[in-house]
Design an enzyme around this catalytic site. Sequence first.
Site, mmCIF file in Angstrom:
data_model
loop_
_atom_site.group_PDB
_atom_site.id
_atom_site.type_symbol
_atom_site.label_atom_id
_atom_site.label_comp_id
_atom_site.label_asym_id
_atom_site.label_seq_id
_atom_site.Cartn_x
_atom_site.Cartn_y
_atom_site.Cartn_z
ATOM 1 N N SER A 46 0.831 -1.200 0.000
ATOM 2 C CA SER A 46 0.000 0.000 0.000
ATOM 3 C C SER A 46 0.874 1.262 0.000
ATOM 4 C CB SER A 46 -0.957 -0.039 1.190
ATOM 5 O OG SER A 46 -1.953 0.948 1.082
ATOM 6 N N ASP A 189 -5.821 -3.283 -2.484
ATOM 7 C CA ASP A 189 -4.736 -3.039 -1.535
ATOM 8 C C ASP A 189 -4.164 -4.340 -0.959
ATOM 9 O OD1 ASP A 189 -3.319 -2.279 0.908
ATOM 10 O OD2 ASP A 189 -4.328 -0.347 0.748
#
Length: 335
Positions: A46, A189
């Site tokens: 991320s 993510d």
Amino acid sequence: MKESVKVLSIDGGGIRGIIPGTIMQAIEEDFNIKVADYFDLIAGTSTGGILACAYLCPHPDDPTLPRFSAKEVVNLYLERGTEIFDIPFFHRIRSVGGLTDETYPSKGLEKALNDYFGDGWLKDLLKPTVITSYDIHNRKGHFFRQHKANEPQRNFKVKDICRATSAAPTYFECSQITAEDKTQYCLVDGGVFVNNPAMCAYSEIREYTKLTAKNMHILSLGTGHKRDSYPYDKSRNFGKAEWIKPALDIMMSGAADVTHFHMSQIFGTIERPEQYLRVDQEIPPTINPEMDCATPENMESLRQLGLKIYHEHRETISQWMKLANEKADTPAPAV
């Protein structure tokens, strides 16, 4: 083969990427190094994936040199954070505050990533990488590896990788990206299954160099944590809507904790367990821990916290670097 490899691993955490970004700026300036030169592999999830790509982005005038200093990398957050986490009025109305659609339109994030990375490719990054994401169509983890990107089906635009690894459910819509061979992937993510990528980095080194923990030096940076409590009397009547935020919080922080536990167990079996160093800290009540709180005041508070964490851990980091440099006198291994 090199006797020892130096690995940097950076957690996910949205705007809290300012914390590890500030720590790396301090390390780069304090010890007179370049992140891209010093580490043999960088792993990120991320926001950590964005940082990893930025550190390893080649300079357009000399592709053997990094394009950005660590200071310029953290400025991606400080200068563009408000733009990335901006909710236009009509989007707020249409999404009912994020209940019926993603909370934030992806336009601000994608513009920032395009400004920083342009049309650069994964294969052109300066060092091996492991950037995590999750394939929601094929239901499996997806790992972006610079050292495997000479194969067209594994090569992607860097800006697309950053968009995919940071597509946090409920915050941004999932990403659909295309490999060099035109294969498309639907990704979210990487924090949904591996918010702390240190174990991914360890496994990558093991697979492609056959080195063991005694030959690795891993610096693992968190993005700060805040352990919200969910008492029985409050949580027992949670419905679907109420469980969204706690579930994401527990899932991401729990995954990071499990990784740290296993890394500590692995390195606890070698002569110098301090070759693995985890740097993270609880976020104080004076700072908003939400990963989308990108007000100028909160971003500056996060930067100051990063500096505080660095200074508190400077001696330990210095000792880790000294130990990591002891056997770093031969070329880096091919991964």
